[in-house]
Write a protein that holds these residues in place. Sequence first.
Motif, PDB file in Angstrom:
ATOM      1  N   TYR A   1     -15.113 -19.042  -7.781  1.00 49.90           N
ATOM      2  CA  TYR A   1     -14.059 -19.790  -7.102  1.00 49.90           C
ATOM      3  C   TYR A   1     -13.954 -19.328  -5.658  1.00 49.90           C
ATOM      4  N   GLN A   2     -13.806 -20.285  -4.771  1.00 46.43           N
ATOM      5  CA  GLN A   2     -13.535 -19.984  -3.364  1.00 46.43           C
ATOM      6  C   GLN A   2     -12.042 -20.216  -3.181  1.00 46.43           C
ATOM      7  N   ILE A   3     -11.363 -19.226  -2.634  1.00 45.57           N
ATOM      8  CA  ILE A   3      -9.911 -19.279  -2.520  1.00 45.57           C
ATOM      9  C   ILE A   3      -9.529 -19.210  -1.050  1.00 45.57           C
ATOM     10  N   PHE A   4      -8.612 -20.091  -0.663  1.00 44.32           N
ATOM     11  CA  PHE A   4      -8.154 -20.181   0.721  1.00 44.32           C
ATOM     12  C   PHE A   4      -6.699 -19.735   0.775  1.00 44.32           C
ATOM     13  N   HIS A   5      -6.412 -18.826   1.692  1.00 44.82           N
ATOM     14  CA  HIS A   5      -5.062 -18.297   1.882  1.00 44.82           C
ATOM     15  C   HIS A   5      -4.511 -18.788   3.217  1.00 44.82           C
ATOM     16  N   ASP A   6      -3.234 -19.081   3.259  1.00 43.55           N
ATOM     17  CA  ASP A   6      -2.575 -19.416   4.509  1.00 43.55           C
ATOM     18  C   ASP A   6      -2.321 -18.102   5.260  1.00 43.55           C
ATOM     19  N   ALA A   7      -2.925 -17.955   6.426  1.00 41.19           N
ATOM     20  CA  ALA A   7      -2.826 -16.693   7.176  1.00 41.19           C
ATOM     21  C   ALA A   7      -1.393 -16.400   7.605  1.00 41.19           C
ATOM     22  N   ASP A   8      -0.627 -17.438   7.960  1.00 39.23           N
ATOM     23  CA  ASP A   8       0.771 -17.208   8.350  1.00 39.23           C
ATOM     24  C   ASP A   8       1.594 -16.681   7.180  1.00 39.23           C
ATOM     25  N   GLU A   9       1.340 -17.214   5.998  1.00 38.65           N
ATOM     26  CA  GLU A   9       2.057 -16.742   4.807  1.00 38.65           C
ATOM     27  C   GLU A   9       1.723 -15.274   4.535  1.00 38.65           C
ATOM     28  N   LEU A  10       0.449 -14.920   4.635  1.00 41.04           N
ATOM     29  CA  LEU A  10       0.057 -13.521   4.444  1.00 41.04           C
ATOM     30  C   LEU A  10       0.666 -12.637   5.527  1.00 41.04           C
ATOM     31  N   ARG A  11       0.618 -13.125   6.760  1.00 37.97           N
ATOM     32  CA  ARG A  11       1.155 -12.361   7.888  1.00 37.97           C
ATOM     33  C   ARG A  11       2.637 -12.045   7.671  1.00 37.97           C
ATOM     34  N   SER A  12       3.380 -13.006   7.105  1.00 34.67           N
ATOM     35  CA  SER A  12       4.813 -12.805   6.863  1.00 34.67           C
ATOM     36  C   SER A  12       5.058 -11.713   5.815  1.00 34.67           C
ATOM     37  N   GLN A  13       4.058 -11.425   5.005  1.00 36.01           N
ATOM     38  CA  GLN A  13       4.196 -10.403   3.973  1.00 36.01           C
ATOM     39  C   GLN A  13       3.792  -9.008   4.447  1.00 36.01           C
ATOM     40  N   LEU A  14       3.159  -8.942   5.614  1.00 37.15           N
ATOM     41  CA  LEU A  14       2.781  -7.640   6.165  1.00 37.15           C
ATOM     42  C   LEU A  14       3.994  -6.967   6.767  1.00 37.15           C
ATOM     43  N   ASP A  15       4.016  -5.667   6.662  1.00 35.78           N
ATOM     44  CA  ASP A  15       5.119  -4.892   7.216  1.00 35.78           C
ATOM     45  C   ASP A  15       4.696  -4.341   8.579  1.00 35.78           C
ATOM     46  N   ILE A  16       4.486  -5.275   9.518  1.00 36.18           N
ATOM     47  CA  ILE A  16       4.019  -4.886  10.849  1.00 36.18           C
ATOM     48  C   ILE A  16       5.019  -5.399  11.880  1.00 36.18           C
ATOM     49  N   GLU A  17       5.448  -4.512  12.716  1.00 41.48           N
ATOM     50  CA  GLU A  17       6.369  -4.863  13.801  1.00 41.48           C
ATOM     51  C   GLU A  17       5.571  -5.032  15.091  1.00 41.48           C
ATOM     52  N   ALA A  18       6.055  -5.845  15.983  1.00 38.89           N
ATOM     53  CA  ALA A  18       5.378  -6.055  17.269  1.00 38.89           C
ATOM     54  C   ALA A  18       5.268  -4.741  18.043  1.00 38.89           C
ATOM     55  N   LYS A  19       6.217  -3.881  17.849  1.00 43.24           N
ATOM     56  CA  LYS A  19       6.224  -2.609  18.577  1.00 43.24           C
ATOM     57  C   LYS A  19       5.208  -1.599  18.040  1.00 43.24           C
ATOM     58  N   ASP A  20       4.553  -1.916  16.937  1.00 44.23           N
ATOM     59  CA  ASP A  20       3.598  -0.995  16.324  1.00 44.23           C
ATOM     60  C   ASP A  20       2.286  -0.872  17.101  1.00 44.23           C
ATOM     61  N   ASN A  21       2.112  -1.684  18.154  1.00 39.53           N
ATOM     62  CA  ASN A  21       0.895  -1.644  18.984  1.00 39.53           C
ATOM     63  C   ASN A  21      -0.382  -1.729  18.151  1.00 39.53           C
ATOM     64  N   ILE A  22      -0.421  -2.676  17.265  1.00 43.77           N
ATOM     65  CA  ILE A  22      -1.596  -2.887  16.432  1.00 43.77           C
ATOM     66  C   ILE A  22      -2.382  -4.052  17.021  1.00 43.77           C
ATOM     67  N   SER A  23      -3.681  -3.861  17.140  1.00 43.83           N
ATOM     68  CA  SER A  23      -4.525  -4.912  17.711  1.00 43.83           C
ATOM     69  C   SER A  23      -4.636  -6.096  16.754  1.00 43.83           C
ATOM     70  N   GLU A  24      -5.005  -7.242  17.288  1.00 44.04           N
ATOM     71  CA  GLU A  24      -5.185  -8.437  16.457  1.00 44.04           C
ATOM     72  C   GLU A  24      -6.281  -8.201  15.419  1.00 44.04           C
ATOM     73  N   GLU A  25      -7.317  -7.471  15.794  1.00 49.65           N
ATOM     74  CA  GLU A  25      -8.400  -7.156  14.861  1.00 49.65           C
ATOM     75  C   GLU A  25      -7.878  -6.333  13.678  1.00 49.65           C
ATOM     76  N   GLU A  26      -7.014  -5.374  13.948  1.00 46.64           N
ATOM     77  CA  GLU A  26      -6.434  -4.558  12.876  1.00 46.64           C
ATOM     78  C   GLU A  26      -5.519  -5.392  11.982  1.00 46.64           C
ATOM     79  N   ILE A  27      -4.797  -6.325  12.583  1.00 50.82           N
ATOM     80  CA  ILE A  27      -3.939  -7.216  11.791  1.00 50.82           C
ATOM     81  C   ILE A  27      -4.799  -8.088  10.875  1.00 50.82           C
ATOM     82  N   ILE A  28      -5.894  -8.607  11.393  1.00 51.49           N
ATOM     83  CA  ILE A  28      -6.791  -9.431  10.579  1.00 51.49           C
ATOM     84  C   ILE A  28      -7.361  -8.612   9.424  1.00 51.49           C
ATOM     85  N   ASP A  29      -7.725  -7.349   9.684  1.00 54.54           N
ATOM     86  CA  ASP A  29      -8.198  -6.474   8.608  1.00 54.54           C
ATOM     87  C   ASP A  29      -7.125  -6.319   7.528  1.00 54.54           C
TER      88      ASP A  29
END
Length: 137
Positions: free
Chosen positions: A44-72
């Motif tokens: 099975y190939q499964i597609f996830h909504d990235a915004d939905e996943l992003r909303s579940q991450l516990d990452i604050e804008a102030k955490d200085n995390i790169s976009e690449e790290e967020i994608i990981d």
Amino acid sequence: MSYIVVGNSIIDSQDYYNKITQMNSFKRVKDLTKGSKREDTLIYQIFHDADELRSQLDIEAKDNISEEEIIDELMELADEKVSHIESIIPETMLCYNYSYHYDEALNEIKTIFIAADKMVGELRLSDIAERILRSID
């Protein structure tokens, strides 16, 4: 609809497709079992909504995390969500899942989920996964 053989049983991939779509909030699921031309493997190939996943991450804008790290982190979360499918797969099968692509334009993460008869073995399952990942998209 595609049937596979697992031990002495015959499994309909559509039954598991229905269970997967009912139990999880994936953007969409695609049954690739028939296209694999294997008689012992569910795919099975499964597609996830990235915004939905992003909303579940516990990452604050102030955490200085790169976009690449967020994608990981999003890819890891997608893997975690797909791993729950293993609970509906017969114990006589080995499971493998891997999030392999972030599509920025479609805002989705793609994951592959494979379940094969235990007789296939871990090494062969890994080979099957590599072949499938090379052939999709």
